[in-house]
Design a protein around this motif. Structure first.
Motif, PDB file in Angstrom:
ATOM      1  N   ARG A 156       0.929  -1.331   0.008  1.00 54.79           N
ATOM      2  CA  ARG A 156       0.019  -0.152   0.000  1.00 54.79           C
ATOM      3  C   ARG A 156       0.894   1.339   0.088  1.00 54.79           C
ATOM      4  NH1 ARG A 156      -4.066  -2.616  -0.529  1.00 54.79           N
ATOM      5  NH2 ARG A 156      -5.569  -3.602   1.012  1.00 54.79           N
ATOM      6  N   ASP A 157       2.012   1.052   0.870  1.00 51.15           N
ATOM      7  CA  ASP A 157       2.822   2.351   0.839  1.00 51.15           C
ATOM      8  C   ASP A 157       3.535   2.607  -0.591  1.00 51.15           C
ATOM      9  OD1 ASP A 157       4.067   4.520   2.291  1.00 51.15           O
ATOM     10  OD2 ASP A 157       5.976   3.280   2.509  1.00 51.15           O
ATOM     11  N   GLU A 170       2.211   1.778  -3.470  1.00 56.73           N
ATOM     12  CA  GLU A 170       1.215   2.318  -4.434  1.00 56.73           C
ATOM     13  C   GLU A 170       0.849   3.556  -4.225  1.00 56.73           C
ATOM     14  OE1 GLU A 170      -1.783   1.843  -7.281  1.00 56.73           O
ATOM     15  OE2 GLU A 170      -0.065   0.484  -6.929  1.00 56.73           O
ATOM     16  N   ALA A 171       0.892   4.151  -2.756  1.00 63.99           N
ATOM     17  CA  ALA A 171       0.507   5.418  -2.387  1.00 63.99           C
ATOM     18  C   ALA A 171       1.655   6.267  -3.087  1.00 63.99           C
ATOM     19  CB  ALA A 171       0.550   5.570  -1.117  1.00 63.99           C
ATOM     20  N   ARG A 186       3.538   5.697  -5.517  1.00 65.43           N
ATOM     21  CA  ARG A 186       3.327   5.654  -7.188  1.00 65.43           C
ATOM     22  C   ARG A 186       2.221   6.664  -7.571  1.00 65.43           C
ATOM     23  NH1 ARG A 186       0.575   4.013 -10.758  1.00 65.43           N
ATOM     24  NH2 ARG A 186      -0.987   2.799  -9.458  1.00 65.43           N
ATOM     25  N   MET A 187       1.117   6.686  -6.698  1.00 62.98           N
ATOM     26  CA  MET A 187       0.023   7.745  -7.042  1.00 62.98           C
ATOM     27  C   MET A 187       0.521   9.031  -6.854  1.00 62.98           C
ATOM     28  SD  MET A 187      -2.997   5.312  -5.580  1.00 62.98           S
ATOM     29  CE  MET A 187      -4.360   5.820  -6.725  1.00 62.98           C
ATOM     30  N   GLN A 188       1.047   9.314  -5.628  1.00 62.53           N
ATOM     31  CA  GLN A 188       1.619  10.533  -5.340  1.00 62.53           C
ATOM     32  C   GLN A 188       2.589  11.173  -6.584  1.00 62.53           C
ATOM     33  OE1 GLN A 188       0.418  12.614  -2.686  1.00 62.53           O
ATOM     34  NE2 GLN A 188       1.567  14.394  -3.876  1.00 62.53           N
ATOM     35  N   GLU A 195       2.488  10.217  -9.715  1.00 62.21           N
ATOM     36  CA  GLU A 195       1.544  10.526 -10.756  1.00 62.21           C
ATOM     37  C   GLU A 195       0.960  11.667 -10.643  1.00 62.21           C
ATOM     38  OE1 GLU A 195      -0.984   7.024 -11.522  1.00 62.21           O
ATOM     39  OE2 GLU A 195       0.629   5.858 -12.031  1.00 62.21           O
ATOM     40  N   LEU A 196       0.284  11.943  -9.513  1.00 61.23           N
ATOM     41  CA  LEU A 196      -0.559  13.228  -9.137  1.00 61.23           C
ATOM     42  C   LEU A 196       0.600  14.459  -9.366  1.00 61.23           C
ATOM     43  CD1 LEU A 196      -3.114  14.456  -8.330  1.00 61.23           C
ATOM     44  CD2 LEU A 196      -2.304  14.166  -5.813  1.00 61.23           C
ATOM     45  N   ASP A 197       1.890  14.314  -8.621  1.00 63.94           N
ATOM     46  CA  ASP A 197       2.672  15.194  -8.953  1.00 63.94           C
ATOM     47  C   ASP A 197       3.181  15.790 -10.260  1.00 63.94           C
ATOM     48  OD1 ASP A 197       2.916  15.616  -6.177  1.00 63.94           O
ATOM     49  OD2 ASP A 197       4.638  14.556  -5.924  1.00 63.94           O
ATOM     50  N   GLU A 198       3.147  14.834 -11.244  1.00 59.68           N
ATOM     51  CA  GLU A 198       3.303  14.903 -12.491  1.00 59.68           C
ATOM     52  C   GLU A 198       2.335  15.633 -13.242  1.00 59.68           C
ATOM     53  OE1 GLU A 198       4.203  11.408 -15.100  1.00 59.68           O
ATOM     54  OE2 GLU A 198       5.938  10.903 -13.621  1.00 59.68           O
TER      55      GLU A 198
END
Length: 163
Positions: free
Chosen positions: A148-149, A151-152, A154-156, A158-161
């Motif tokens: 989960r960490d 994945e979080a 990775r998602m962060q 992507e969000l930053d991009e």
């Protein structure tokens, strides 16, 4: 984990580690020097060897717990590096159970009149194996938390991009 908790746990770990090293050294000295001859009433040599091995398993567990506490204190316990120490802890617990079964087997011939003692001792060994299974379940929870960490993170990223 608070500072006082970490310090108290480390103090306990140091005392137990020092105690196990002291007992191990005494057992090795008794085996090497032959200063305590067996009279045949107890199988002292096998029990000493098993005790030395059991203390080794306890020491491995203590070192693994020390390292995990260090990781918790630093906030790095939810990483793949923690698995090495959790696996070491599980192995040490299983080794301790096997050592206990060896003690049970060594003690069993002296319990012919009262075999219930051997049954109780075997039950204790099964309980120790149960502790290893509990730690294995906790390891599975750690795997989920690390996943989960990751994945979080990775998602962060992507969000930053996107932002």
């Amino acid at each position: 984990m608070g500072r006082m908790t970490v310090r108290a746990l480390r103090a306990v770990l140091v005392v137990v580690l020092a105690g196990t090293v002291f007992v191990q050294a005494g057992m090795v000295w008794a085996l090497v020097s032959g200063s305590d001859p067996e009279d045949g009433s107890l199988p002292l040599t096998p029990l000493r060897v098993v005790t030395i091995l059991g203390m080794g398993a306890a020491q491995v567990a203590l070192v693994c717990v020390w390292r995990l506490v260090t990781m918790v204190r630093r906030g790095t316990v939810f990483s793949h590096a923690a698995f090495r120490y959790v696996d070491g802890l599980i192995g040490a617990i299983v080794a301790a159970a096997l050592v206990w079964f060896a003690v049970t087997a060594i003690n069993a011939p002296g319990q012919r009149e009262d075999p219930g003692v051997s049954v109780i001792m075997a039950g204790i060994g099964v309980a120790v194996l149960g502790v290893a299974l509990i730690v294995l379940v906790l390891r599975m929870l750690l795997v989920q938390a690390v996943d989960r960490d990751v994945e979080a993170a990775r998602m962060q990223a992507e969000l930053d991009e996107v932002i």
